[in-house]
Design a protein around this motif. Structure first.
Motif, PDB file in Angstrom:
ATOM      1  N   SER A   1       1.109  -1.152   0.025  1.00  0.00           N
ATOM      2  CA  SER A   1       0.031   0.083  -0.162  1.00  0.00           C
ATOM      3  C   SER A   1       0.676   1.138   0.067  1.00  0.00           C
ATOM      4  N   ALA A   2       0.244   2.200  -0.118  1.00  0.00           N
ATOM      5  CA  ALA A   2       1.101   3.656  -0.253  1.00  0.00           C
ATOM      6  C   ALA A   2       1.342   4.416   1.125  1.00  0.00           C
ATOM      7  N   THR A   3       2.137   3.675   1.968  1.00  0.00           N
ATOM      8  CA  THR A   3       2.476   4.211   3.082  1.00  0.00           C
ATOM      9  C   THR A   3       3.738   3.398   3.410  1.00  0.00           C
ATOM     10  N   ALA A   4       4.677   4.010   4.094  1.00  0.00           N
ATOM     11  CA  ALA A   4       6.001   3.424   4.673  1.00  0.00           C
ATOM     12  C   ALA A   4       5.651   2.997   6.037  1.00  0.00           C
ATOM     13  N   ASP A   5       4.598   3.159   6.489  1.00  0.00           N
ATOM     14  CA  ASP A   5       4.300   2.782   7.992  1.00  0.00           C
ATOM     15  C   ASP A   5       3.843   1.281   8.059  1.00  0.00           C
TER      16      ASP A   5
ATOM     17  N   THR B   1      14.376  -2.827   2.089  1.00  0.00           N
ATOM     18  CA  THR B   1      13.791  -3.567   3.390  1.00  0.00           C
ATOM     19  C   THR B   1      12.172  -3.685   3.069  1.00  0.00           C
ATOM     20  N   GLY B   2      11.722  -3.486   1.963  1.00  0.00           N
ATOM     21  CA  GLY B   2      10.226  -3.617   1.713  1.00  0.00           C
ATOM     22  C   GLY B   2       9.531  -2.549   1.919  1.00  0.00           C
ATOM     23  N   HIS B   3       9.914  -1.193   2.276  1.00  0.00           N
ATOM     24  CA  HIS B   3       9.105   0.014   2.287  1.00  0.00           C
ATOM     25  C   HIS B   3      10.096   1.046   2.460  1.00  0.00           C
ATOM     26  N   GLY B   4       9.532   2.166   2.047  1.00  0.00           N
ATOM     27  CA  GLY B   4      10.273   3.471   1.862  1.00  0.00           C
ATOM     28  C   GLY B   4       9.589   4.513   1.827  1.00  0.00           C
ATOM     29  N   LEU B   5      10.241   5.559   1.576  1.00  0.00           N
ATOM     30  CA  LEU B   5       9.593   7.209   1.756  1.00  0.00           C
ATOM     31  C   LEU B   5       9.391   7.342  -0.051  1.00  0.00           C
TER      32      LEU B   5
ATOM     33  N   GLU C   1       7.656   9.666  -5.607  1.00  0.00           N
ATOM     34  CA  GLU C   1       7.786  10.489  -4.508  1.00  0.00           C
ATOM     35  C   GLU C   1       6.781   9.869  -3.494  1.00  0.00           C
ATOM     36  N   SER C   2       6.060   9.132  -3.747  1.00  0.00           N
ATOM     37  CA  SER C   2       5.167   8.123  -3.068  1.00  0.00           C
ATOM     38  C   SER C   2       5.742   7.392  -2.042  1.00  0.00           C
ATOM     39  N   PRO C   3       5.461   7.480  -0.695  1.00  0.00           N
ATOM     40  CA  PRO C   3       5.680   6.376   0.215  1.00  0.00           C
ATOM     41  C   PRO C   3       5.163   5.191  -0.285  1.00  0.00           C
ATOM     42  N   TRP C   4       5.580   3.939   0.386  1.00  0.00           N
ATOM     43  CA  TRP C   4       5.096   2.640  -0.067  1.00  0.00           C
ATOM     44  C   TRP C   4       5.501   1.667   0.755  1.00  0.00           C
ATOM     45  N   ASN C   5       4.834   0.395   0.641  1.00  0.00           N
ATOM     46  CA  ASN C   5       5.323  -0.781   1.258  1.00  0.00           C
ATOM     47  C   ASN C   5       4.814  -1.928   0.445  1.00  0.00           C
TER      48      ASN C   5
ATOM     49  N   ARG D   1       7.879   7.840 -18.933  1.00  0.00           N
ATOM     50  CA  ARG D   1       7.363   6.733 -18.561  1.00  0.00           C
ATOM     51  C   ARG D   1       7.138   7.252 -16.806  1.00  0.00           C
ATOM     52  N   ARG D   2       5.873   6.607 -16.148  1.00  0.00           N
ATOM     53  CA  ARG D   2       5.777   6.926 -14.933  1.00  0.00           C
ATOM     54  C   ARG D   2       5.588   5.663 -14.299  1.00  0.00           C
ATOM     55  N   PHE D   3       6.496   5.598 -13.309  1.00  0.00           N
ATOM     56  CA  PHE D   3       6.377   4.453 -12.138  1.00  0.00           C
ATOM     57  C   PHE D   3       5.061   4.255 -11.801  1.00  0.00           C
ATOM     58  N   LEU D   4       4.406   2.872 -11.693  1.00  0.00           N
ATOM     59  CA  LEU D   4       3.297   2.622 -11.032  1.00  0.00           C
ATOM     60  C   LEU D   4       3.661   1.823  -9.688  1.00  0.00           C
TER      61      LEU D   4
END
Length: 673
Positions: free
Chosen positions: A119-123, A410-414, A425-429, A625-628
Motif C-alpha cells: 500500500s501507499a505508506t511506509a508505516d 527493506t520492503g518499504h520506503g519514503l 515520490e510516494s511512500p510505499w510498502n 514513463r511513470r512508475f506505478l
C-alpha cells in the motif's frame, strides 16, 4: 496460577480480534464492480454469523472455496519458493546451533481489508530479522470478520527468500469475544467416509497460495470429550495431508483432549495427543521454569524434539521491555530447555507514536528487539535485561548461489529509486520486494570509535533504502555484511554500488574464503580496493586469485588522515560471473482483466526463467514513463487513473527484473478511455 494472569491470557488469546478490526472507511468496502482492490483471504469454516457483515468485510465459507473460482488468487499466490538455509559460525560464543529456535506470531494488518500487494505508506511492520526465525504465523482472525487467514503474498515471498516457512492461522475465539462452538464443529465435521473435508481444504488453500501450513488455535469453550476426539482426529488427518504436500501444522496449547479449553502452560496429558498429532506446539504464556523443564523431559521421553515446543513470550504490550525468565527457556551455560514463541513482536512498530513511525525509528526499535542493547550481535551486552534472540540463537543465511545481488531494500520506503534517481515520490510498502538482507545487524569490528550503521531511507540506489555508515572514524572499521556459501570461480566479480558524503575515507571490499576460527571470531578477510566518490557509482571488483567458497562478505572503511567524520552509503552488492549479464525474458500476454473507470486490474503471463519481480509503468503521450509499482506476482491493481495529455487510451508497460536487477524488454497493454 495468578488469576490476573488468566485475564491477561484471555485478552491475549483474543487480541487478534481486538487488533484486527476492519480498516477505516477510507480503505473499507470495495465497490461492487469487477475492478476491486485485492485483499488477503479469510474465511469461516462453513456457517456464517447472523446478520450482515460490517463495512469492508466479506463473509466467506472455506467449505465453498475453490481455487478456480478465486478472483484474487493471482494477487495472493506467493511466487518465491522456500529457500534452503545454512547456519554459519555463530556471531558470538553464546548463540547456539541445534537448540532453541524462534517462532513469531505476527499481525501484519487487519483480518479484512489487508492489501494483497502492499500500500501507499511506509508505516508498516517490515520485518527484516528473518535470520533468527524458524516459523512465522500470520496471526489474526475475529468473530466478526473471519477465523481462517491465508497469509498475503508479500509476507510469504519475503519470508521464503530468507528460508522461513509461513503458516496461516485458524483462530476459534473464546465465547467472550464472539466465538461460537458451531464453528469448531463445522471445522471438524466428517463426511460419510469418516474423513474431514475441511482438512483437505486447508491443505489445498496453502498449496494454491504457496504458503507452508497452519497454526491451529482453538479457544472456544463449552466442548466435551466427543468434540475433543473429533478435533484430534481432524488434526491427525490435517497433518497427514499436509506432510504429503511439504506443509506443517502447529498446535496452540488451549483445547484439551476432553474438549474443554484449559491452557496448560506445559506439555501435559491434556494436550500431549495434540502435540503428537502436530509438528510442534505453542506452550501457553503461563509456563514456569518447572513446567518447561518437565515439558522438555516429557518431549524427550516421547521421542520428540524438545525444541518443537515454543514457550510463549507475550511481547504485545512491552516488547523489549517485557520481563521474561530467560533462564527457564534459554539458560546461559546450560542446554536450552525449549524454543521461544514470540506473540506479537510487531510491538516494535505499534508502540511508536503515529508521528514517529518513520522507517528509521521503526528499524531502530526492531534492531533493539532482535539484536539487543549493544546493537552488535558479535558483542552482546551482558547487563541487558532483554535477552535478544541474537544472544542465544544462531542466525541462518540463504546466500548460497551465484549470481547473488542485493540493493538493501527493506520492503518499504519514503520514495522509490532507480539507479539513484527518484522515480516516485510516494511512500510505499511491499514486503515481497525485500532483498535478502544482512543477517547480523550490525557487526562492526574496530579498535577505535564505533560508527553507527543502519538502514537509511533518505537516499537509495534502487528501491527504498540503503545502508548508511555515519560517525567519527579514527581507526579502520570492518562491517560484516553477509555470511555466505558462494562458489567463486576464476571469472567471478563483485559489483559494489556506493557513495561517500564525506571526504577522507578509503573503501575496500572484504572477502573471507574460510569461516571464522570460532564463534565470535573475526573472519579471515582479504581486502580488495574500491574507489568511492560523492555520487552513486558502481565499481566492479575482480576476485583475482580467489577460488573456492566465499564464507563472508564485508566492507572495510579506513580514515585517510586522522579522525574523520564519515557518512558513507552502500546501495548495492552483486556477485556474478564477469561479462554483461543477459537480460531476463519478457513476460507475455499483458491484459486488463477488469476495469471500472480509472480502476484497473492488470495481469500477465510469467516470464520464463528466474524473475526477482516485475515493474509496471504508465507510458504517456510525450514518451515519458511513470512508475506505478513493482510486485512479485503476475497481477496488479491500480486505482484512480485519468486520461492525460489528450490520450485516447492508457498505455502500460510490464517488465521482468532479474536477479541482477537488469530488466527485460517491455510487454505493453492499452486501455481505451
Amino acid at each position: 496460577m495468578n488469576p490476573s494472569r488468566r485475564t491477561v491470557l484471555i485478552a491475549a488469546g483474543a487480541a487478534g480480534a481486538a487488533a484486527l478490526a476492519p480498516a477505516p472507511p477510507a480503505t473499507a468496502a470495495p465497490r461492487a464492480t469487477a475492478a476491486t482492490p485485492p485483499y488477503a483471504a479469510y474465511w469461516y469454516p462453513d456457517s456464517l454469523p447472523a446478520g450482515s457483515p460490517g463495512p469492508g468485510i466479506t463473509w466467506r465459507s472455506l467449505k465453498s472455496w475453490r481455487a478456480a473460482d478465486d478472483p484474487d488468487l493471482a494477487f495472493n499466490a506467493a511466487t518465491v519458493p522456500l529457500a534452503a538455509r545454512f547456519t554459519p559460525t555463530p556471531a558470538n560464543p553464546t548463540a547456539r546451533t541445534g537448540q532453541a529456535r524462534v517462532q513469531a506470531l505476527v499481525s501484519f494488518g487487519p483480518t479484512s481489508s489487508n492489501p494483497s500487494q502492499g500500500s501507499a505508506t511506509a508505516d508498516y511492520y517490515a520485518l527484516t530479522h528473518w535470520a533468527y526465525i524458524d516459523e512465522l504465523v500470520f496471526w489474526g482472525g475475529s468473530a466478526g470478520e473471519g477465523l481462517i487467514l491465508a497469509p498475503n503474498a508479500p509476507v510469504v515471498d519475503a519470508a521464503h527468500r530468507h528460508g522461513v516457512p509461513v503458516l496461516g492461522n485458524v483462530f476459534l475465539p473464546p465465547a467472550a469475544y464472539g466465538g461460537q462452538l458451531q464453528w469448531t464443529r463445522d471445522l471438524v465435521r466428517q463426511d460419510a467416509g469418516g474423513h474431514y473435508p475441511l482438512a483437505a481444504q486447508l491443505v489445498a488453500v496453502a498449496a494454491a497460495y504457496g504458503f507452508d501450513g497452519w497454526f491451529l488455535n482453538a479457544e472456544t469453550g463449552g466442548g466435551n470429550t466427543a468434540l475433543g476426539t473429533a478435533v484430534l482426529g481432524f488434526v491427525k488427518e490435517l497433518k497427514a495431508l499436509a506432510a504429503a504436500e511439504g506443509q506443517r501444522v502447529t498446535w496452540y496449547d488451549a483445547l484439551t483432549v476432553n474438549g474443554t479449553v484449559s491452557w496448560q502452560g506445559a506439555l501435559t496429558s491434556q494436550n500431549q495427543a495434540f502435540f503428537q498429532a502436530a509438528d510442534s506446539m505453542f506452550v501457553d504464556f503461563r509456563w514456569s521454569a518447572a513446567s518447561l523443564a518437565s515439558s522438555g523431559t516429557k518431549a524427550d521421553r516421547l521421542g520428540r524434539d524438545r525444541y518443537e515446543l515454543w514457550a510463549g513470550v507475550d511481547v504485545e504490550s512491552n516488547g523489549s521491555g517485557t520481563y521474561v525468565n530467560w533462564d527457564a527457556i534459554v539458560p546461559a551455560g546450560k542446554p536450552h530447555v525449549t524454543s521461544i514463541g514470540f506473540y506479537r513482536p510487531e510491538w516494535t512498530r505499534n508502540h511508536l507514536p503515529a508521528d514517529r513511525r518513520a522507517p528509521g525509528e521503526f528499524h531502530a526499535a526492531d534492531d533493539r528487539f532482535w539484536t539487543g542493547r549493544s546493537a552488535d550481535p558479535s558483542r552482546p551486552d551482558p547487563g541487558d535485561p532483554w535477552r535478544a534472540p541474537a544472544v542465544s540463537v544462531a542466525d541462518r543465511s540463504t546466500v548460497t548461489s551465484v549470481p547473488f545481488a542485493t540493493v538493501f531494500n527493506t520492503g518499504h520506503g519514503l520514495r522509490w529509486y532507480e539507479e539513484g534517481a527518484v522515480v516516485s515520490e510516494s511512500p510505499w510498502n511491499h514486503l515481497g520486494l525485500q532483498d535478502r538482507l544482512p543477517s547480523r545487524r550490525w557487526v562492526v569490528r574496530t579498535a577505535g570509535t564505533r560508527p553507527t550503521v543502519a538502514f537509511d531511507f533518505a537516499d537509495a540506489w534502487r528501491g527504498g533504502s540503503s545502508v548508511l555508515v555515519a560517525g567519527e572514524l579514527d581507526q579502520p572499521v570492518v562491517l560484516d555484511l553477509y555470511a555466505t556459501r558462494l562458489p567463486i570461480a576464476v571469472n567471478t566479480v563483485v559489483d559494489l554500488t556506493s557513495r561517500s558524503e564525506s571526504e577522507g575515507v578509503n573503501v575496500e571490499l572484504a572477502v573471507a574464503m574460510a569461516p571464522p576460527s570460532g564463534p565470535g571470531e573475526t573472519p579471515p578477510y582479504r581486502y580488495l580496493a574500491v574507489n568511492s566518490v560523492n555520487s552513486w557509482q558502481t565499481v566492479t571488483v575482480p576476485l583475482t586469485g580467489l577460488s573456492g567458497t566465499a564464507h563472508v562478505l564485508g566492507i572495510r572503511l579506513t580514515p585517510t588522515g586522522g579522525a574523520t567524520p564519515v557518512r558513507w552509503r552502500l546501495g548495492g552488492l552483486a556477485v556474478r560471473p564477469d561479462g554483461t549479464p543477459p537480460a531476463p525474458a519478457a513476460p507475455s500476454a499483458a491484459r486488463v482483466t477488469a476495469a471500472n473507470g480509472g480502476d484497473l486490474r492488470l495481469a500477465w503471463n510469467p516470464a520464463p526463467g528466474p524473475v526477482r519481480h516485475y515493474t509496471l509503468h504508465r507510458l504517456l503521450a510525450d514518451g515519458t514513463r511513470r512508475f506505478l509499482g513493482a510486485t512479485g506476482q503476475r497481477a496488479w491493481f491500480v486505482a484512480g487513473l485519468r486520461p492525460e495529455q489528450g490520450e485516447p487510451a492508457a498505455r502500460f508497460e510490464v517488465r521482468a527484473v532479474g536477479e541482477l536487477y537488469n530488466a527485460s524488454a517491455p510487454v505493453t497493454v492499452t486501455h481505451p478511455w
